[in-house]
Motif scaffolding. Structure first.
Motif, short mmCIF file in Angstrom:
data_model
loop_
_atom_site.label_atom_id
_atom_site.label_comp_id
_atom_site.label_asym_id
_atom_site.label_seq_id
_atom_site.Cartn_x
_atom_site.Cartn_y
_atom_site.Cartn_z
N LYS A 28 43.51 33.76 -28.41
CA LYS A 28 43.44 32.30 -28.43
C LYS A 28 42.45 31.91 -29.51
O LYS A 28 41.48 32.63 -29.77
CB LYS A 28 42.99 31.78 -27.06
N ILE A 30 39.67 29.22 -30.58
CA ILE A 30 38.81 28.20 -29.98
C ILE A 30 37.92 27.59 -31.06
O ILE A 30 37.28 28.30 -31.83
CB ILE A 30 37.94 28.81 -28.87
N ASP A 136 43.53 26.14 -30.66
CA ASP A 136 44.31 25.95 -29.43
C ASP A 136 43.49 25.21 -28.38
O ASP A 136 44.04 24.66 -27.43
CB ASP A 136 44.73 27.31 -28.85
N GLU A 137 42.17 25.23 -28.57
CA GLU A 137 41.27 24.71 -27.54
C GLU A 137 39.95 24.34 -28.21
O GLU A 137 39.55 24.97 -29.19
CB GLU A 137 41.04 25.82 -26.50
N TRP A 139 35.84 23.78 -27.54
CA TRP A 139 34.66 23.87 -26.68
C TRP A 139 33.61 22.93 -27.27
O TRP A 139 33.15 23.14 -28.39
CB TRP A 139 34.10 25.29 -26.64
N ILE A 148 35.36 22.17 -21.87
CA ILE A 148 36.58 22.71 -22.50
C ILE A 148 37.67 21.63 -22.54
O ILE A 148 37.98 21.00 -21.53
CB ILE A 148 37.08 23.95 -21.74
N TYR A 149 38.21 21.43 -23.75
CA TYR A 149 39.29 20.45 -23.95
C TYR A 149 40.52 21.19 -24.48
O TYR A 149 40.42 21.94 -25.46
CB TYR A 149 38.89 19.38 -24.97
N PRO A 150 41.69 20.99 -23.88
CA PRO A 150 42.90 21.65 -24.40
C PRO A 150 43.33 21.02 -25.73
O PRO A 150 43.09 19.83 -25.97
CB PRO A 150 43.94 21.38 -23.31
N ASN A 152 43.88 20.66 -30.08
CA ASN A 152 43.08 20.70 -31.30
C ASN A 152 42.03 19.58 -31.32
O ASN A 152 41.81 18.90 -30.31
CB ASN A 152 43.98 20.64 -32.53
N TYR A 156 41.10 16.38 -28.76
CA TYR A 156 39.76 16.23 -28.17
C TYR A 156 39.22 14.82 -28.41
O TYR A 156 38.67 14.19 -27.49
CB TYR A 156 38.80 17.27 -28.78
#
Length: 500
Positions: A28, A30, A136-137, A139, A148-150, A152, A156
């Motif tokens: 993933k 991040i 993908d995520e 922080w 944590i935000y799902p 890009n 966010y």
């Protein structure tokens, strides 16, 4: 897989990051964001130094490049550094600000390289465009916690903006309800106090009467007041969301210049160390223009900025120049003193500009000698914005700023009234600010928005083709010597133009 459990990271006894439990799956990407000093680098270094506590995977860590090769541009040096760091395979790859100094071409190269790596990638970055294309995520380090935000960076921002609006609505509702209850309590208290007061017609005065009726009424009102006070005390207090104040710039000095062209380069060759980097450069900039200069690493962007500054620094123009090696701050003076020494703005406006970059309250009284490099960059930028400059030349102003400060600087520069000449690898930043972009390509300065010069020969041919078509149409209805001569004359003219 990586398990981050029971992590408490401190600096000088103060907790900067606290994590109860975060489990991260393999492969993933991040994006790690947070304000300067929030602990992004500290967290990455902890992952490396205590890696065996959190994972059985091999970790590759590529810290932010500190030293650059004098003979290469910053971007060229960064790319070599990244190539070396990405050579070895690892299950977890940590990168700290990897796009610093990279042009668009090399940022695309890095993105492609990372996409090919079958690994968990955590990237601390302030480059919003890069994070949008690879993450993908997200922080986000917020108040010592990792939230944590799902998706890009843009996703966010949408969530963050929604949360801010909701917090404002909840605060406004809390204020309205509190004010309503306070007024109601005050009203019932006043009614209860006057419940057994009646008007005596004989004395023409209000007097107190102790009767069962009036006492009962007073108790009832007191009970209602007490209930309202209880509701008021139980009302969940909402903290007022922080609001960003706008910085209002003076415009008088810029207005005096009107629509004049104040920077003028006319077919000039520009060299560095006796080597010509740009040829036959023409550039005409007005007092309110906002332009950016783009080009590959090493193409001569900084050389062009230096050339413009050297040419005009002794003119009547007030020019402020920001570049990474700039050291014009007095280390023994405070942040506020440094800015006010060259500012025409009052302390409130200076503090507002500093607060937009997260330097707030008593922090403005810190001596420059004790603040971080990132904070010095912020102070230098505010010092330029608060000066009496009519022209700002900015060479990579965002390299050491966090993403929140970049967005705040972006807004201030958009409202800045004077001429801005900007070089930045941050695509979103420069496109947000600049109205016109010039690109350095093959030693030429090109404005992609300017159409190529008209070709007089092509214009003549278009006119002749129209005339020939008309004569042929007339000939089809009947030939005359005049029409034949006209047709031959037009054909000869066309042949002459084609053979020029």
């Amino acid at each position: 897989m990586m398990n981050l459990n029971d992590i408490n990271l401190e600096i000088n006894g103060e907790t900067i990051i606290s994590i109860d439990n975060i489990t991260v799956q393999d492969q993933k990407t991040i994006g790690l964001i947070g304000r300067n000093g929030s602990g992004k680098t500290t967290l990455m270094e902890h992952m490396v130094n205590s890696g065996t506590l959190h994972t059985d995977q091999r970790i590759t860590y590529i810290p932010q490049l500190k030293n650059s090769d004098f003979h290469k541009s910053g971007g060229e040096t960064t790319k070599v550094y990244l190539q070396e760091g990405l050579k070895n395979s690892a299950g977890i790859i940590l990168l700290d600000e990897p796009t610093t100094h990279l042009d668009d071409t090399n940022a695309t190269w890095l993105r492609d390289e990372l996409n090919q790596k079958k690994a968990l990638k955590i990237i601390a970055s302030h480059d919003r465009d890069f994070l949008d294309k690879i993450a993908d995520e997200i922080w986000a380090i917020e108040d010592t916690k990792v939230v944590i935000y799902p998706g890009n960076y843009s996703h966010y921002k949408e969530i963050d903006e929604h949360n801010r609006q909701r917090a404002k609505l909840e605060y406004d509702k809390y204020v309205r309800e509190k004010q309503h209850l306070e007024k109601a309590v005050e009203s019932k208290s006043r009614q209860a106090a006057l419940a057994n007061r009646v008007y005596d017609k004989e004395t023409k005065k209000y007097v107190t009467k102790e009767t069962p009726y009036f006492n009962k009424m007073q108790k009832k009102l007191d009970k209602v007041r007490t209930g309202m006070e209880t509701r008021l005390n139980q009302l969940e207090e909402k903290e007022k969301p922080e609001e960003e104040k706008e910085v209002i710039f003076y415009t008088q000095d810029i207005e005096k210049l009107g629509g004049k062209t104040i920077i003028r380069l006319e077919r000039e060759n520009i060299a560095r160390e006796n080597r010509v980097l740009l040829k036959d450069v023409s550039l005409y900039l007005k007092a309110t223009d906002k332009v950016s200069i783009t080009g590959k690493n090493g193409s001569g962007k900084t050389t062009l900025l230096n050339y413009i500054y050297d040419k005009y620094q002794d003119s009547n123009l007030a020019i402020g120049y920001f570049y990474q090696q700039l050291e014009s701050l007095n280390l023994n003076s405070s942040i506020l003193e440094n800015i006010q020494s060259s500012s025409n703005y009052n302390e409130t406006t200076v503090r507002t500009a500093l607060a937009r970059l997260n330097i707030k309250a008593d922090e403005v009284h810190k001596k420059v000698s004790v603040i971080s490099g990132g904070e010095r960059v912020k102070v230098q930028l505010v010092k330029l914005l608060m000066s009496d400059s009519q022209v700002l030349i900015l060479d990579e102003p965002t390299n050491f700023l966090d993403v929140h400060s970049i967005e705040a600087l972006e807004e201030m520069l958009k409202s800045y009234p004077g001429l801005i000449i900007l070089v930045s690898h941050d695509k979103r930043f420069r496109e947000s600010i600049s109205e016109t972009s010039y690109n350095i390509e093959n030693q030429q300065l090109i404005n992609p928005d300017t159409p190529p010069p008209r070709n007089p020969s092509k214009d003549e041919l278009l006119v002749l083709e129209t005339q020939i078509t008309r004569v042929l149409s007339d000939l089809s209805e009947g030939s005359t010597p005049e029409l034949e001569d006209e047709f031959q004359r037009l054909i000869k003219q066309k042949n002459d133009i084609n053979h020029r």
